[in-house]
Design a protein around this motif. Structure first.
Motif, PDB file in Angstrom:
ATOM      1  N   VAL A  31       2.840  -1.400  -6.376  1.00 21.68           N
ATOM      2  CA  VAL A  31       2.373  -0.599  -5.244  1.00 21.68           C
ATOM      3  C   VAL A  31       1.529   0.578  -5.726  1.00 21.68           C
ATOM      4  O   VAL A  31       0.483   0.894  -5.146  1.00 21.68           O
ATOM      5  N   ASN A  32       1.963   1.238  -6.799  1.00 20.95           N
ATOM      6  CA  ASN A  32       1.197   2.365  -7.333  1.00 20.95           C
ATOM      7  C   ASN A  32      -0.181   1.916  -7.794  1.00 20.95           C
ATOM      8  O   ASN A  32      -1.187   2.619  -7.585  1.00 20.95           O
ATOM      9  N   THR A  33      -0.242   0.751  -8.432  1.00 18.66           N
ATOM     10  CA  THR A  33      -1.534   0.214  -8.857  1.00 18.66           C
ATOM     11  C   THR A  33      -2.426  -0.044  -7.650  1.00 18.66           C
ATOM     12  O   THR A  33      -3.606   0.318  -7.640  1.00 18.66           O
ATOM     13  N   ALA A  34      -1.855  -0.665  -6.612  1.00 16.77           N
ATOM     14  CA  ALA A  34      -2.631  -0.949  -5.406  1.00 16.77           C
ATOM     15  C   ALA A  34      -3.161   0.329  -4.769  1.00 16.77           C
ATOM     16  O   ALA A  34      -4.328   0.397  -4.347  1.00 16.77           O
ATOM     17  N   VAL A  61      -5.167  -6.588  -8.141  1.00 18.07           N
ATOM     18  CA  VAL A  61      -3.964  -5.773  -8.321  1.00 18.07           C
ATOM     19  C   VAL A  61      -2.889  -6.551  -9.078  1.00 18.07           C
ATOM     20  O   VAL A  61      -2.273  -6.032 -10.019  1.00 18.07           O
ATOM     21  N   PHE A  62      -2.663  -7.792  -8.690  1.00 20.48           N
ATOM     22  CA  PHE A  62      -1.648  -8.595  -9.372  1.00 20.48           C
ATOM     23  C   PHE A  62      -2.040  -8.858 -10.828  1.00 20.48           C
ATOM     24  O   PHE A  62      -1.190  -8.836 -11.723  1.00 20.48           O
ATOM     25  N   SER A 104      -6.910 -16.070   7.243  1.00 21.97           N
ATOM     26  CA  SER A 104      -8.210 -15.492   6.895  1.00 21.97           C
ATOM     27  C   SER A 104      -8.092 -14.094   6.278  1.00 21.97           C
ATOM     28  O   SER A 104      -9.103 -13.507   5.898  1.00 21.97           O
ATOM     29  N   HIS A 105      -6.863 -13.555   6.177  1.00 20.04           N
ATOM     30  CA  HIS A 105      -6.715 -12.206   5.638  1.00 20.04           C
ATOM     31  C   HIS A 105      -5.376 -12.108   4.916  1.00 20.04           C
ATOM     32  O   HIS A 105      -4.382 -12.734   5.315  1.00 20.04           O
ATOM     33  N   VAL A 106      -5.328 -11.291   3.839  1.00 21.62           N
ATOM     34  CA  VAL A 106      -4.119 -11.139   3.037  1.00 21.62           C
ATOM     35  C   VAL A 106      -3.968  -9.689   2.594  1.00 21.62           C
ATOM     36  O   VAL A 106      -4.962  -8.971   2.407  1.00 21.62           O
ATOM     37  N   GLY A 107      -2.721  -9.259   2.465  1.00 19.83           N
ATOM     38  CA  GLY A 107      -2.423  -7.925   1.959  1.00 19.83           C
ATOM     39  C   GLY A 107      -1.133  -7.964   1.158  1.00 19.83           C
ATOM     40  O   GLY A 107      -0.509  -9.018   1.006  1.00 19.83           O
ATOM     41  N   ILE A 108      -0.719  -6.810   0.661  1.00 21.30           N
ATOM     42  CA  ILE A 108       0.501  -6.697  -0.145  1.00 21.30           C
ATOM     43  C   ILE A 108       1.513  -5.848   0.606  1.00 21.30           C
ATOM     44  O   ILE A 108       1.208  -4.701   0.977  1.00 21.30           O
ATOM     45  N   TYR A 109       2.698  -6.391   0.836  1.00 19.18           N
ATOM     46  CA  TYR A 109       3.747  -5.653   1.547  1.00 19.18           C
ATOM     47  C   TYR A 109       4.267  -4.521   0.661  1.00 19.18           C
ATOM     48  O   TYR A 109       4.584  -4.730  -0.516  1.00 19.18           O
ATOM     49  N   ILE A 110       4.348  -3.291   1.215  1.00 14.12           N
ATOM     50  CA  ILE A 110       4.770  -2.139   0.424  1.00 14.12           C
ATOM     51  C   ILE A 110       6.045  -1.492   0.967  1.00 14.12           C
ATOM     52  O   ILE A 110       6.443  -0.418   0.528  1.00 14.12           O
ATOM     53  N   GLY A 111       6.699  -2.147   1.922  1.00 14.67           N
ATOM     54  CA  GLY A 111       7.944  -1.620   2.474  1.00 14.67           C
ATOM     55  C   GLY A 111       7.750  -0.941   3.810  1.00 14.67           C
ATOM     56  O   GLY A 111       6.627  -0.578   4.207  1.00 14.67           O
ATOM     57  N   SER A 112       8.850  -0.774   4.545  1.00 17.67           N
ATOM     58  CA  SER A 112       8.846  -0.069   5.839  1.00 17.67           C
ATOM     59  C   SER A 112       7.855  -0.671   6.832  1.00 17.67           C
ATOM     60  O   SER A 112       7.221   0.048   7.605  1.00 17.67           O
ATOM     61  N   ASN A 113       7.700  -2.012   6.787  1.00 12.07           N
ATOM     62  CA  ASN A 113       6.796  -2.737   7.693  1.00 12.07           C
ATOM     63  C   ASN A 113       5.332  -2.367   7.510  1.00 12.07           C
ATOM     64  O   ASN A 113       4.527  -2.535   8.428  1.00 12.07           O
ATOM     65  N   ASN A 114       4.990  -1.893   6.317  1.00 12.60           N
ATOM     66  CA  ASN A 114       3.604  -1.549   6.022  1.00 12.60           C
ATOM     67  C   ASN A 114       3.057  -2.432   4.915  1.00 12.60           C
ATOM     68  O   ASN A 114       3.799  -2.934   4.076  1.00 12.60           O
ATOM     69  N   PHE A 115       1.742  -2.611   4.917  1.00 13.96           N
ATOM     70  CA  PHE A 115       1.092  -3.378   3.869  1.00 13.96           C
ATOM     71  C   PHE A 115      -0.220  -2.709   3.486  1.00 13.96           C
ATOM     72  O   PHE A 115      -0.817  -1.978   4.279  1.00 13.96           O
TER      73      PHE A 115
END
Length: 303
Positions: A31-34, A61-62, A104-115
């Motif tokens: 998450v910090n990297t992202a 990021v990965f 068509s879209h992707v993100g990274i889950y970071i907790g608390s229902n946020n990405f």
């Protein structure tokens, strides 16, 4: 603390062999990297910090964390293990149908229902899965490509079993008053305090007077309680008032109900990325504030 993770490796044939699970430092590190790339502009086909498209961002990021995933959104949704929305964990990939023609879209889950994701309109940003105006209705699923949680928990247990117990030093209201008075350069030459439990013998006498005069702290039944420890809920209000923070975002911490008196203060801290809460999706309303936590929060405000 450096965590060594051993993750199960598998492969899936999708034009090439890609790992189903691979090694990475930790979900916090991911998450910090992202977040290092917040604000990076969007460009279709972008795969570098100059500009990203959504899958270019997640792949980059990965890769920075030592974890290889395919290039496109369509390929990424075929990697790892399918995860229900109720079982999302930090580091999971979340997918959306924004075109009306499938994923068509992707993100990274970071907790608390946020990405965190590379959006077409604002570049790399944090959004809520529960956004009723856009993302909630377009969410289609998630994939787990790195099983952080089990391995991190095992490693932490090993360290806890072998490490000596270290006493946590919690910050008192008097100490916090001193820190804030100095950070804000408040006038501590004119002392005018009427708190019954604070007099000139208190080492934080002038600072307590200054923060009270600035309406950052208030007393309780005529007392300041200088030796009483502060909770994280109380700290949120103090920091928002002290630094005059504005703006808000829905943090959705599982232990912070909408009607709680501290909810808006916590949302403001979340908006400014001063707090992201704990990895389990909680904020810790009643947890005491340690000296280390206080310093970290203030550093984030200044940075």
């Amino acid at each position: 603390m450096k965590r060594l993770l051993t993750l199960v490796m598998a492969s899936l044939l999708f034009f090439s062999f890609v790992p189903e699970f691979a090694s990475a430092n930790s979900p916090t590190s991911l998450v910090n990297t992202a977040k290092n790339y917040m604000g990076t502009p969007y460009r279709l086909g972008g795969t570098t910090p100059t500009a990203f498209d959504c899958s270019g961002f997640t792949q980059y990021v990965f890769n920075k964390e030592g974890l290889s995933i395919p290039r496109t959104t369509g390929q990424q949704i075929g990697v790892g293990t399918s995860i229900s929305k109720s079982n999302l964990e930090v580091g999971d990939l979340v997918f959306f149908n924004t075109s009306g023609r499938g994923v068509s879209h992707v993100g990274i889950y970071i907790g608390s229902n946020n990405f965190i994701h590379a959006s077409v309109s604002k570049g790399v940003m944090v959004s809520s899965l529960d956004d009723p105006y856009y993302w909630k209705s377009r969410y289609i699923g998630a994939r787990r490509v790195a099983n952080f949680t089990d391995n991190v928990a095992k490693e932490e247990k090993k360290v806890a079993a072998s490490a000596p117990v270290k006493e946590i030093v919690y910050a008192t209201r008097g100490e916090i008053a001193q820190v804030l008075a100095e950070k804000l350069d408040l006038d501590m030459t004119t002392v005018n305090t009427t708190f019954k439990d604070v007099d000139e013998s208190n080492p934080h006498y002038k600072a307590i007077s200054a923060v009270a005069e600035a309406n950052i702290f208030s007393g309780d039944a005529g007392n300041f309680n200088p030796n009483k420890e502060l909770t994280r809920a109380q700290m949120a209000k103090v920091l928002v008032s002290a630094f005059e923070l504005r703006g808000s975002a829905i943090a959705n911490f599982s232990d912070v109900p909408n009607g709680h008196w501290a909810t808006e203060y916590i949302n403001i801290l979340f908006y400014h990325e001063i707090t992201t809460g704990y990895l389990d999706g909680t904020y810790g309303l009643s947890d005491k504030v340690s000296v280390g936590q206080l310093n970290k929060f203030i550093d984030r405000i200044h940075n």
